[in-house]
Design a protein around this motif. Structure first.
Motif, PDB file in Angstrom:
ATOM      1  N   PRO A 198       0.804  -1.218   0.000  1.00  0.00           N
ATOM      2  CA  PRO A 198       0.000   0.000   0.000  1.00  0.00           C
ATOM      3  C   PRO A 198       0.840   1.272   0.000  1.00  0.00           C
ATOM      4  CG  PRO A 198       0.002  -0.980   2.178  1.00  0.00           C
ATOM      5  CD  PRO A 198       0.679  -1.961   1.263  1.00  0.00           C
ATOM      6  N   VAL A 199       0.343   2.264  -0.704  1.00  0.00           N
ATOM      7  CA  VAL A 199       0.945   3.591  -0.696  1.00  0.00           C
ATOM      8  C   VAL A 199       0.419   4.323   0.534  1.00  0.00           C
ATOM      9  CG1 VAL A 199       1.114   5.784  -1.940  1.00  0.00           C
ATOM     10  CG2 VAL A 199       1.072   3.613  -3.199  1.00  0.00           C
ATOM     11  N   PRO A 200       1.266   5.037   1.293  1.00  0.00           N
ATOM     12  CA  PRO A 200       0.807   5.701   2.513  1.00  0.00           C
ATOM     13  C   PRO A 200      -0.390   6.622   2.279  1.00  0.00           C
ATOM     14  CG  PRO A 200       3.192   5.753   2.376  1.00  0.00           C
ATOM     15  CD  PRO A 200       2.712   5.213   1.062  1.00  0.00           C
ATOM     16  N   ASP A 201      -1.335   6.572   3.215  1.00  0.00           N
ATOM     17  CA  ASP A 201      -2.530   7.409   3.173  1.00  0.00           C
ATOM     18  C   ASP A 201      -2.155   8.824   3.611  1.00  0.00           C
ATOM     19  OD1 ASP A 201      -5.031   8.601   3.490  1.00  0.00           O
ATOM     20  OD2 ASP A 201      -5.940   6.717   4.142  1.00  0.00           O
ATOM     21  N   LYS A 202      -2.465   9.815   2.790  1.00  0.00           N
ATOM     22  CA  LYS A 202      -2.078  11.190   3.083  1.00  0.00           C
ATOM     23  C   LYS A 202      -3.158  11.964   3.832  1.00  0.00           C
ATOM     24  CE  LYS A 202       1.886  10.824   1.016  1.00  0.00           C
ATOM     25  NZ  LYS A 202       3.135  10.820   1.788  1.00  0.00           N
ATOM     26  N   LYS A 203      -4.314  11.370   4.070  1.00  0.00           N
ATOM     27  CA  LYS A 203      -5.371  12.077   4.781  1.00  0.00           C
ATOM     28  C   LYS A 203      -4.980  12.249   6.250  1.00  0.00           C
ATOM     29  CE  LYS A 203      -9.051  10.303   1.802  1.00  0.00           C
ATOM     30  NZ  LYS A 203     -10.317   9.511   1.749  1.00  0.00           N
ATOM     31  N   PRO A 204      -5.467  13.318   6.893  1.00  0.00           N
ATOM     32  CA  PRO A 204      -5.095  13.524   8.301  1.00  0.00           C
ATOM     33  C   PRO A 204      -5.717  12.480   9.211  1.00  0.00           C
ATOM     34  CG  PRO A 204      -6.761  15.107   7.610  1.00  0.00           C
ATOM     35  CD  PRO A 204      -6.327  14.388   6.373  1.00  0.00           C
ATOM     36  N   ALA A 205      -5.024  12.167  10.294  1.00  0.00           N
ATOM     37  CA  ALA A 205      -5.542  11.219  11.266  1.00  0.00           C
ATOM     38  C   ALA A 205      -6.665  11.863  12.079  1.00  0.00           C
ATOM     39  CB  ALA A 205      -4.423  10.768  12.196  1.00  0.00           C
ATOM     40  N   SER A 206      -7.524  11.022  12.654  1.00  0.00           N
ATOM     41  CA  SER A 206      -8.562  11.530  13.549  1.00  0.00           C
ATOM     42  C   SER A 206      -7.914  12.039  14.831  1.00  0.00           C
ATOM     43  CB  SER A 206      -9.550  10.416  13.874  1.00  0.00           C
ATOM     44  OG  SER A 206      -8.908   9.403  14.639  1.00  0.00           O
ATOM     45  N   SER A 207      -8.699  12.778  15.626  1.00  0.00           N
ATOM     46  CA  SER A 207      -8.147  13.300  16.880  1.00  0.00           C
ATOM     47  C   SER A 207      -7.709  12.174  17.805  1.00  0.00           C
ATOM     48  CB  SER A 207      -9.177  14.198  17.574  1.00  0.00           C
ATOM     49  OG  SER A 207     -10.380  13.478  17.826  1.00  0.00           O
ATOM     50  N   ARG A 208      -8.526  11.096  17.849  1.00  0.00           N
ATOM     51  CA  ARG A 208      -8.139   9.958  18.691  1.00  0.00           C
ATOM     52  C   ARG A 208      -6.894   9.278  18.133  1.00  0.00           C
ATOM     53  NH1 ARG A 208      -7.065   8.093  23.398  1.00  0.00           N
ATOM     54  NH2 ARG A 208      -7.286   5.832  23.622  1.00  0.00           N
ATOM     55  N   GLY A 209      -6.849   9.143  16.819  1.00  0.00           N
ATOM     56  CA  GLY A 209      -5.679   8.549  16.204  1.00  0.00           C
ATOM     57  C   GLY A 209      -4.420   9.363  16.459  1.00  0.00           C
ATOM     58  N   ALA A 210      -4.554  10.683  16.393  1.00  0.00           N
ATOM     59  CA  ALA A 210      -3.406  11.558  16.650  1.00  0.00           C
ATOM     60  C   ALA A 210      -2.919  11.413  18.090  1.00  0.00           C
ATOM     61  CB  ALA A 210      -3.789  13.009  16.360  1.00  0.00           C
ATOM     62  N   ALA A 211      -3.857  11.283  19.024  1.00  0.00           N
ATOM     63  CA  ALA A 211      -3.478  11.110  20.429  1.00  0.00           C
ATOM     64  C   ALA A 211      -2.748   9.783  20.644  1.00  0.00           C
ATOM     65  CB  ALA A 211      -4.719  11.184  21.317  1.00  0.00           C
ATOM     66  N   LEU A 212      -3.233   8.733  19.984  1.00  0.00           N
ATOM     67  CA  LEU A 212      -2.577   7.430  20.103  1.00  0.00           C
ATOM     68  C   LEU A 212      -1.179   7.477  19.483  1.00  0.00           C
ATOM     69  CD1 LEU A 212      -5.618   5.119  19.261  1.00  0.00           C
ATOM     70  CD2 LEU A 212      -4.479   5.325  21.480  1.00  0.00           C
ATOM     71  N   LEU A 213      -1.050   8.169  18.368  1.00  0.00           N
ATOM     72  CA  LEU A 213       0.265   8.317  17.744  1.00  0.00           C
ATOM     73  C   LEU A 213       1.245   9.013  18.675  1.00  0.00           C
ATOM     74  CD1 LEU A 213      -0.685   9.290  14.080  1.00  0.00           C
ATOM     75  CD2 LEU A 213       0.790   7.385  14.747  1.00  0.00           C
ATOM     76  N   GLU A 214       0.778  10.042  19.358  1.00  0.00           N
ATOM     77  CA  GLU A 214       1.646  10.760  20.281  1.00  0.00           C
ATOM     78  C   GLU A 214       2.123   9.842  21.401  1.00  0.00           C
ATOM     79  OE1 GLU A 214       3.830  13.947  21.803  1.00  0.00           O
ATOM     80  OE2 GLU A 214       2.866  13.624  19.852  1.00  0.00           O
ATOM     81  N   THR A 215       1.210   8.985  21.890  1.00  0.00           N
ATOM     82  CA  THR A 215       1.593   8.032  22.934  1.00  0.00           C
ATOM     83  C   THR A 215       2.609   7.029  22.407  1.00  0.00           C
ATOM     84  OG1 THR A 215      -0.578   8.248  23.977  1.00  0.00           O
ATOM     85  CG2 THR A 215       0.723   6.310  24.563  1.00  0.00           C
ATOM     86  N   ILE A 216       2.412   6.570  21.175  1.00  0.00           N
ATOM     87  CA  ILE A 216       3.348   5.616  20.581  1.00  0.00           C
ATOM     88  C   ILE A 216       4.747   6.219  20.481  1.00  0.00           C
ATOM     89  CG2 ILE A 216       3.922   4.408  18.428  1.00  0.00           C
ATOM     90  CD1 ILE A 216       0.888   4.052  17.993  1.00  0.00           C
ATOM     91  N   LEU A 217       4.816   7.505  20.212  1.00  0.00           N
ATOM     92  CA  LEU A 217       6.105   8.172  20.032  1.00  0.00           C
ATOM     93  C   LEU A 217       6.739   8.630  21.341  1.00  0.00           C
ATOM     94  CD1 LEU A 217       5.264  10.369  16.903  1.00  0.00           C
ATOM     95  CD2 LEU A 217       6.626   8.265  16.955  1.00  0.00           C
ATOM     96  N   ARG A 218       5.910   8.894  22.375  1.00  0.00           N
ATOM     97  CA  ARG A 218       6.439   9.522  23.589  1.00  0.00           C
ATOM     98  C   ARG A 218       6.267   8.702  24.866  1.00  0.00           C
ATOM     99  NH1 ARG A 218       9.202  12.841  20.467  1.00  0.00           N
ATOM    100  NH2 ARG A 218       7.870  14.153  19.154  1.00  0.00           N
ATOM    101  N   GLY A 219       5.392   7.723  24.872  1.00  0.00           N
ATOM    102  CA  GLY A 219       5.070   7.024  26.111  1.00  0.00           C
ATOM    103  C   GLY A 219       6.145   6.040  26.543  1.00  0.00           C
ATOM    104  N   ASN A 220       5.908   5.404  27.703  1.00  0.00           N
ATOM    105  CA  ASN A 220       6.811   4.322  28.103  1.00  0.00           C
ATOM    106  C   ASN A 220       6.463   3.076  27.280  1.00  0.00           C
ATOM    107  OD1 ASN A 220       4.636   2.889  29.367  1.00  0.00           O
ATOM    108  ND2 ASN A 220       4.899   4.129  31.216  1.00  0.00           N
ATOM    109  N   GLU A 221       7.223   2.015  27.470  1.00  0.00           N
ATOM    110  CA  GLU A 221       7.055   0.841  26.611  1.00  0.00           C
ATOM    111  C   GLU A 221       5.637   0.279  26.668  1.00  0.00           C
ATOM    112  OE1 GLU A 221       8.654  -3.731  26.541  1.00  0.00           O
ATOM    113  OE2 GLU A 221      10.187  -2.147  26.632  1.00  0.00           O
ATOM    114  N   ALA A 222       5.091   0.095  27.873  1.00  0.00           N
ATOM    115  CA  ALA A 222       3.753  -0.471  28.010  1.00  0.00           C
ATOM    116  C   ALA A 222       2.704   0.437  27.366  1.00  0.00           C
ATOM    117  CB  ALA A 222       3.420  -0.698  29.487  1.00  0.00           C
ATOM    118  N   GLU A 223       2.843   1.738  27.553  1.00  0.00           N
ATOM    119  CA  GLU A 223       1.890   2.681  26.969  1.00  0.00           C
ATOM    120  C   GLU A 223       1.975   2.670  25.448  1.00  0.00           C
ATOM    121  OE1 GLU A 223       1.887   6.012  30.587  1.00  0.00           O
ATOM    122  OE2 GLU A 223       3.282   6.204  28.897  1.00  0.00           O
TER     123      GLU A 223
END
Length: 480
Positions: A198-223
């Motif tokens: 698949p070619v990456p989707d260029k549409k913006p993420a939802s607000s919930r998706g954006a919050a989860l992405l931030e956790t994936i990038l900044r949280g501890n391992e379990a988070e």
């Protein structure tokens, strides 16, 4: 040794967990789940597949295969709450022709011949007779499943020609269900390159998706792991695309943490992310590429089959090639090219590939006498000192398919190894076959426990540990 024993015991239990209830014999009836409450009114369920296809084409709507089981709490919740919601009903009626799928009989009856009385409709699917939703369920299995077990609740969205546009296994709440419907209804198809990646989707993420992405990038391992799993299960294509890009770049460091997060999503509930995740097959980092293949295997969605087949042609790492074959078991169901490759590699001169292909073929046995014949032949041709017989036994257990019982009987008749006979009988019993009482074989170095230990060696040397095995080991507090 203690870990090997418990690991092996768990493998068969994991493989056979969740089978459809066996058909009871007249002399030994099994208790049946109580009939469900009627589904909310206001929805039109199709009574015939051909008529549904005609209606879908004429109205330019999609087909939604609604797969339910009695006695499953997730099914009951969805039918009684999500399907009862006014917004959900409006969306379903506007965009879909509903195809009810269930093996159960809810007491419906046609109107007596010559009578003006109304039929007694199914208690689960309004204005449908039970033989009608049973017939549609059989057609669903024929087209989209090749194992006895079918996960429910489950929803498959197809076009009128039968092409799968979206699929979700397990329960969905209202918000997630509407997002799932929107992912196919009126949406443009996922863009892919020539290899099916698949070619990456260029549409913006939802607000919930954006919050989860931030956790994936900044949280501890379990988070991070919990957020990754929730995101992949959500169906938010844009956010999942960003997550995969973060793994590619890489924006998650160090490398072992990146692989841990990539492995956290190895679960059937994360199947909405399966196609996007195949982008990781192109990364140069061997262990991350291997982790992606195993996670896609555990997502168990046939949408990943083209990318797996494409990667097979160019992959050089032996362990990843082995895991591609394993992934083409659950991900290759219904894909002719996947089944043909596995049947070829089941005769490979490489034991690593041969064992993997035999295990994977367990997912391809339903209504495939050629696959069943091959597996039995692999059992009979196996060197008693190797693992091929164990691989075939494991494949039979993974099949969850009573069609293999005659082959197990043939193997039992010719088998002289008492430990393997114990294991064959265990699989036969679990698949609904009748096993005569045997004298106890003990629980020491020999006996049935030795068989479980031997079966565990099939997965013990995997470079990337499967999540089901890891969860069992962590639960029991065992070391490797």
């Amino acid at each position: 040794m203690r870990f090997h024993l418990l690991l092996c015991t768990s493998l068969l239990a994991l493989a056979l967990h969740g089978q459809d209830p066996a058909t009871p014999r007249p002399d030994s009836p099994l208790p049946q789940p109580s009939a469900p409450k009627a589904v909310a009114t206001g929805l039109h369920f199709a009574r015939n597949l051909d008529a549904a296809i005609t209606e879908a084409k004429a109205s330019k709507r999609l087909l939604l295969w609604v797969i339910m089981k009695d006695g499953e709490i997730g099914c009951s919740r969805m039918l009684q709450t999500v399907y009862a919601d006014t917004e959900v009903r409006a969306r379903l009626n506007a965009s879909f022709v509903l195809l009810p799928c269930s093996t159960y009989d809810h007491g419906s009856a046609p109107a007596p011949e010559g009578s003006t009385e109304a039929p007694t409709w199914c208690a689960q699917f309004a204005a449908v007779l039970c033989p009608e939703h049973q017939a549609i369920e059989r057609e669903m299995r024929k087209r989209y499943e090749e194992t006895v077990q079918v996960v429910a609740p489950q929803h498959i969205i197809t076009d009128a020609d039968g092409k799968i546009l979206a699929r979700h296994r397990y329960e969905l709440k209202k918000k997630e269900f509407l997002a799932f419907l929107d992912s196919a209804a009126g949406a443009a198809p996922v863009a892919t390159d020539a290899a099916g990646i698949p070619v990456p989707d260029k549409k913006p993420a939802s607000s919930r998706g954006a919050a989860l992405l931030e956790t994936i990038l900044r949280g501890n391992e379990a988070e991070r792991c919990a957020a990754a799993k929730e995101l992949c299960a959500s169906g938010d294509k844009a956010a999942v695309a960003e997550f995969v890009t973060a793994l590619e770049k890489p924006r998650i460091e160090p490398a072992d943490l990146r692989r841990t997060v990539a492995r956290a999503v190895g679960d059937p509930t994360c199947s909405p992310a399966a196609l996007e995740f195949t982008r990781l097959f192109a990364v140069k980092e061997t262990l991350l590429r291997n982790s992606a293949v195993v996670s896609v295997e555990e997502m168990a969605d046939p949408v990943a089959a083209p990318a797996l087949l494409a990667q097979w042609k160019i992959e050089k790492d032996p362990e990843i090639r082995k895991d591609i074959l394993r992934a083409l078991g659950p991900c290759g169901v219904g894909v002719d090219a996947a089944r043909e490759l596995l049947m070829k590699e089941a005769k490979s001169t490489s034991e690593l590939l041969r064992i993997a292909a035999c295990i994977a073929l367990g997912h391809h046995t339903a209504s495939r006498p050629d696959v069943c014949k091959l597996l039995l032949g692999r059992y009979e041709a196996a060197d008693s000192k190797g693992q091929q017989r164990l691989a075939v036994i494991y494949a039979w257990s993974l099949s969850r398919n009573a069609e293999v019982l005659p082959d197990i009987d043939v193997a039992l008749e010719k088998e002289n190894n008492g430990e393997l006979k114990d294991l064959l009988n265990a699989v036969k019993r679990a698949l609904g076959g009748t096993v005569e009482a045997q004298p106890p074989r003990g629980r020491g170095r020999g006996g049935e426990f030795a068989v479980w230990r031997a079966l565990g060696t099939l997965l013990e040397k995997d470079r990337i540990e499967r999540n089901a095995v890891k969860a069992f080991r962590d639960f029991r507090g065992l070391g490797r």
